[in-house]
Scaffold this motif. Structure first.
Motif, mmCIF file in Angstrom:
data_model
loop_
_atom_site.group_PDB
_atom_site.id
_atom_site.type_symbol
_atom_site.label_atom_id
_atom_site.label_comp_id
_atom_site.label_asym_id
_atom_site.label_seq_id
_atom_site.Cartn_x
_atom_site.Cartn_y
_atom_site.Cartn_z
ATOM 1 N N ARG A 25 -0.596 -32.049 24.224
ATOM 2 C CA ARG A 25 -1.588 -32.278 25.281
ATOM 3 C C ARG A 25 -1.018 -31.752 26.588
ATOM 4 N N ALA A 26 -1.722 -30.790 27.181
ATOM 5 C CA ALA A 26 -1.253 -30.164 28.412
ATOM 6 C C ALA A 26 -1.306 -31.144 29.568
ATOM 7 N N GLY A 27 -0.309 -31.049 30.435
ATOM 8 C CA GLY A 27 -0.244 -31.924 31.608
ATOM 9 C C GLY A 27 -0.317 -31.119 32.889
ATOM 10 N N LYS A 28 0.588 -31.410 33.810
ATOM 11 C CA LYS A 28 0.604 -30.735 35.104
ATOM 12 C C LYS A 28 1.322 -29.393 34.997
ATOM 13 N N ASN A 29 0.999 -28.510 35.931
ATOM 14 C CA ASN A 29 1.672 -27.229 35.997
ATOM 15 C C ASN A 29 3.164 -27.448 36.219
ATOM 16 N N GLY A 30 3.965 -26.707 35.453
ATOM 17 C CA GLY A 30 5.412 -26.799 35.593
ATOM 18 C C GLY A 30 6.056 -27.874 34.743
ATOM 19 N N GLU A 31 5.246 -28.753 34.131
ATOM 20 C CA GLU A 31 5.781 -29.818 33.286
ATOM 21 C C GLU A 31 5.489 -29.510 31.823
ATOM 22 N N SER A 59 -7.347 -25.101 22.908
ATOM 23 C CA SER A 59 -8.756 -25.459 23.035
ATOM 24 C C SER A 59 -9.350 -24.720 24.226
ATOM 25 N N PRO A 60 -10.676 -24.556 24.290
ATOM 26 C CA PRO A 60 -11.282 -23.740 25.360
ATOM 27 C C PRO A 60 -10.895 -24.162 26.773
ATOM 28 N N LEU A 61 -10.793 -25.465 27.030
ATOM 29 C CA LEU A 61 -10.432 -25.934 28.365
ATOM 30 C C LEU A 61 -8.930 -26.115 28.527
ATOM 31 N N GLY A 62 -8.192 -25.920 27.443
ATOM 32 C CA GLY A 62 -6.741 -25.961 27.521
ATOM 33 C C GLY A 62 -6.127 -27.338 27.518
ATOM 34 N N GLU A 63 -6.905 -28.372 27.233
ATOM 35 C CA GLU A 63 -6.314 -29.706 27.225
ATOM 36 C C GLU A 63 -5.442 -29.946 26.007
ATOM 37 N N PHE A 111 5.521 -21.275 28.828
ATOM 38 C CA PHE A 111 5.907 -20.417 29.945
ATOM 39 C C PHE A 111 4.982 -20.671 31.131
ATOM 40 N N ASP A 112 5.557 -20.918 32.295
ATOM 41 C CA ASP A 112 4.788 -21.221 33.510
ATOM 42 C C ASP A 112 4.470 -19.936 34.265
ATOM 43 N N THR A 113 3.173 -19.637 34.431
ATOM 44 C CA THR A 113 2.766 -18.410 35.119
ATOM 45 C C THR A 113 2.928 -18.508 36.633
ATOM 46 N N LYS A 114 3.090 -19.718 37.145
ATOM 47 C CA LYS A 114 3.257 -19.864 38.596
ATOM 48 C C LYS A 114 4.655 -19.425 39.029
ATOM 49 N N THR A 115 5.650 -19.730 38.192
ATOM 50 C CA THR A 115 7.037 -19.418 38.544
ATOM 51 C C THR A 115 7.672 -18.393 37.611
ATOM 52 N N ASN A 116 6.934 -17.976 36.566
ATOM 53 C CA ASN A 116 7.474 -17.048 35.560
ATOM 54 C C ASN A 116 8.776 -17.571 34.958
ATOM 55 N N THR A 117 8.755 -18.828 34.574
ATOM 56 C CA THR A 117 9.943 -19.457 34.000
ATOM 57 C C THR A 117 9.598 -20.173 32.698
ATOM 58 N N HIS A 118 10.628 -20.369 31.849
ATOM 59 C CA HIS A 118 10.481 -21.144 30.628
ATOM 60 C C HIS A 118 10.401 -22.626 30.985
ATOM 61 N N LYS A 163 -5.642 -25.392 31.877
ATOM 62 C CA LYS A 163 -5.403 -26.709 32.492
ATOM 63 C C LYS A 163 -4.090 -26.721 33.271
ATOM 64 N N ASN A 164 -3.007 -26.236 32.653
ATOM 65 C CA ASN A 164 -1.726 -26.234 33.370
ATOM 66 C C ASN A 164 -1.227 -24.827 33.699
ATOM 67 N N LYS A 165 -2.032 -23.813 33.337
ATOM 68 C CA LYS A 165 -1.697 -22.412 33.634
ATOM 69 C C LYS A 165 -0.397 -21.991 32.951
ATOM 70 N N HIS A 166 -0.217 -22.460 31.725
ATOM 71 C CA HIS A 166 0.958 -22.086 30.941
ATOM 72 C C HIS A 166 0.554 -21.189 29.781
#
Length: 656
Positions: free
Chosen positions: A362-368, A341-345, A316-323, A249-252
């Motif tokens: 609960r996962a939110g936006k990428n980078g948050e 969970s399977p969908l990452g929510e 860890f954010d895979t888009k920026t490789n940062t904590h 969901k947030n690619k973390h």
């Protein structure tokens, strides 16, 4: 029967008339494939990988579809850790996956130098290939966009296992559309090192992969196309980066941290280090035993849940490789293990609290940072510092949103409803308690699964997706339990226990994504057609009811009109009779009044004949005229108008 039904019946008749008496196949494989695929024998089925082979069951466990024993499912090899000449033929199945199209893949190695990835037909359950790979193919991930299987290798070449010529990488990549091609080999830290590693591959990050290692605080970003290492990222406050969860969901990536800890009854481990814990002088940086001097202890997996295990997990954010953020277990517990969970929510965090509770993110936006939205109380009640929580299966669909939790220190499972976390917030968190379900009819003194601080032995749980059935293992008793879910979490029950399955290591629900998607579409079309037919039938039924009602209303209206007409006719007759009586009464009254009028006229005539004139007084004129007399001394007579009545007084009407 309508036109469509007639056409279908005609087609069925023609097909039946022209069908061959028996199917003809050009090979055994063709026959097995088509007959197996037609029957769907091993798809939409639960595959159980055990020490004694591969067992494939129907979703409810009522039917054994295929069984491969040791002689067909395992590899007989010499065991280098046993007396010379000892043959090892147990199946050590590792981390099975399937591609949703054709194949099921499972690592098979026996903990020795020869490792393989066994490939099975998902349609028939037949093993069709064994691909030689590294010494110990432990974890595997399938990359659907590239049709690749990424294999994470564990044991490296050493004195006792140096003959595996294919062992040249910490990751090997198999082209699943070309199983005979040599796997691509990726070396992140030198191919002769011994590492316990894992790999992150997901369709949401198609052009990159990550390797994690228990022995290093560094994670490696790998280009999925070239297979080259693109970046090395040092993770803070940890000595390893092995256990993790990934949210598409947030690619973390949610990374568990590892530390070094001091051994001893009054130290971090609360007990002496066991022989297998590899005790040595270590520098303890966290917890009550932290100091600048080395002390007897250990690092990594043996410190999980210890008093030094206080750094939780990193997001860890895979888009920026940062904590992004640091998260901790519920109620300040030491240790933290993430489950996605399977969908990452959702990402759930278990801790070293004896399995008392898990924290819900609960996962939110990428980078948050993901939001901490509540707690699930499990109440497994093991000793503090232990990771009793073993495995989690998430079940969502058909009005369900639940999770099933297992423990290596209990003979029951816990089922919890996750629905309340959808609307929860950090300011208004949700808290819920799970429901216990015993796996055995009678209480047992021993636990039916071995507890291992390293997490090697776990109590597996898997949902037969799209059904009401959940599978739970009891490896120490050679059993598997099938749970049937009900409308609520409290309605679940054990409906079947399968015996004679030696050390069930992994469950894998196998289904054809394409076939299931087509079936789902067909069901939707059928439901839509049924809905249209039902609507048409309902409309016709409504029209029929309205027509009947209208007919009844017409009939009732005609009857009412007739009754009203009869009533009106009776009223007219009554009115006519009333009018006749009134006319008679009026006629009589008129005769009487006429007689009275005649009588009054007669009386007036009689009175007029008896009138005697009274003396009159001269009238006074406005203009006084001289008195004129005739020769005989009388006043001359006045002219009388012609319209004056003949009986009018001769005095001109001025008499008083």
């Amino acid at each position: 029967m309508n036109m469509k039904s007639n056409a279908q019946a005609m087609i069925a008749t023609l097909l039946a008339a022209n069908a061959p008496a028996a199917a003809a196949y050009g090979s055994h494989w063709e026959a097995e494939f088509y007959e197996g695929a037609a029957a769907g024998r091993t798809t939409n089925a639960m595959w159980v990988f055990a020490q004694d082979g591969v067992h494939i069951f129907s979703p409810d466990g009522a039917e054994l579809l295929v069984r491969h024993d040791e002689d067909t499912a395992c590899h007989a090899v010499l065991d280098p850790w046993s007396p010379p000449g000892t043959v090892q033929d147990d199946c050590w199945a590792m981390d099975p996956v399937h591609d949703g199209e054709n194949y099921v893949f499972v690592g098979n190695n026996n903990w020795v130098e020869d490792g393989f990835v066994d490939v099975y037909s998902m349609w028939t359950g037949t093993r069709i290939a064994s691909v030689p790979v590294c010494t110990l193919p432990y974890h595997m991930e399938y990359a659907p966009g590239r049709r690749e299987l990424w294999v994470s290798c564990w044991l490296r070449p050493q004195d006792e296992n140096s003959s595996n010529e294919t062992d040249r990488g910490t990751i090997e990549v198999i082209q699943t559309q070309a199983l005979g091609a040599p796997p691509a080999q990726i070396s992140t830290r030198g191919w002769d090192q011994h590492v316990h590693s894992d790999v992150v591959v997901d369709a949401s990050i198609p052009n990159k992969a990550y390797e994690l290692s228990m022995e290093s605080d560094t994670i490696y970003e790998i280009d999925s196309g070239s297979k080259a290492v693109r970046d090395e990222v040092k993770v803070q406050k940890t000595v390893g980066t092995y256990e993790h969860a990934f949210s598409p969901k947030n690619k973390h990536i949610f990374l568990r941290t590892y530390v070094c800890c001091a051994c001893g009854e009054f130290k971090d481990t609360r007990e002496p280090c066991e022989d297998y814990m590899e005790e040595s002088p270590v520098l303890v940086e966290y917890g009550p035993s932290a100091g600048n001097e080395t002390q007897p202890g250990t690092c990594g997996k043996f410190c999980k849940g210890s008093l030094a295990d206080v750094n939780g997990i990193w997001e860890f954010d895979t888009k920026t490789n940062t904590h992004v953020a640091q998260h901790f277990a519920a109620a300040g517990a030491t240790g933290a293990k993430p489950f996605a969970s399977p969908l990452g929510e959702y990402v759930l965090i278990g801790g070293g609290d004896g399995g008392d509770a898990v924290k819900v993110l609960r996962a939110g936006k990428n980078g948050e940072a993901s939001a901490e939205v509540g707690i699930i109380e499990l109440g497994f009640g093991a000793d503090e510092g232990t990771h009793a929580l073993s495995d989690i299966s998430f079940i969502k669909g058909d009005s369900r949103n639940i999770a099933v939790f297992t423990s290596t220190l209990n003979n029951h499972i816990v089922i919890a409803d996750l629905g309340g976390f959808d609307s929860a917030t950090p300011d208004k968190p949700h808290k819920t308690s799970g429901v216990d379900l015993d796996l055995f009819d009678e209480p047992r003194e021993d636990v039916s699964v071995k507890h291992d601080i390293r997490g090697i032995s776990i109590r597996q749980v898997a949902w037969a997706a799209g059904t009401d059935y959940v599978w739970v293992s009891s490896p120490m008793t050679g059993q598997v339990h099938i749970i049937e879910l009900g409308p609520g979490v409290e309605d679940a029950r054990v409906v079947r226990t399968l015996d004679d399955i030696d050390m069930a290591r992994h469950f894998l629900w196998v289904a054809s994504f394409r076939e299931n998607a087509l079936e789902s579409q067909a069901r939707e079309v059928a439901l839509a057609e049924k809905a249209r037919e039902d609507a048409l039938e309902a409309s016709l039924a409504n029209l029929a009811r309205e027509n009947a009602l209208t007919t009844q209303q017409v009939d009732d209206g005609q009857e009412q009109f007739a009754a009203s007409s009869r009533a009106e006719l009776a009223g007219v007759v009554d009115n006519m009779e009333g009018d006749t009586t009134t006319a008679k009464n009026l006629g009589i009254t008129g005769v009487v009044l006429g007689a009275v009028a005649i009588l009054v006229s007669v009386i007036n005539l009689i009175k007029k004949g008896d009138v005697t004139p009274k003396p009159s007084q001269p009238a006074t004129y406005r203009d006084e005229q001289p008195s004129v007399t005739t020769d005989d001394g009388k006043h001359p007579a006045e002219d009388v108008p012609s319209d004056m009545p003949s009986d009018a007084p001769s005095d001109g009407g001025f008499n008083a």
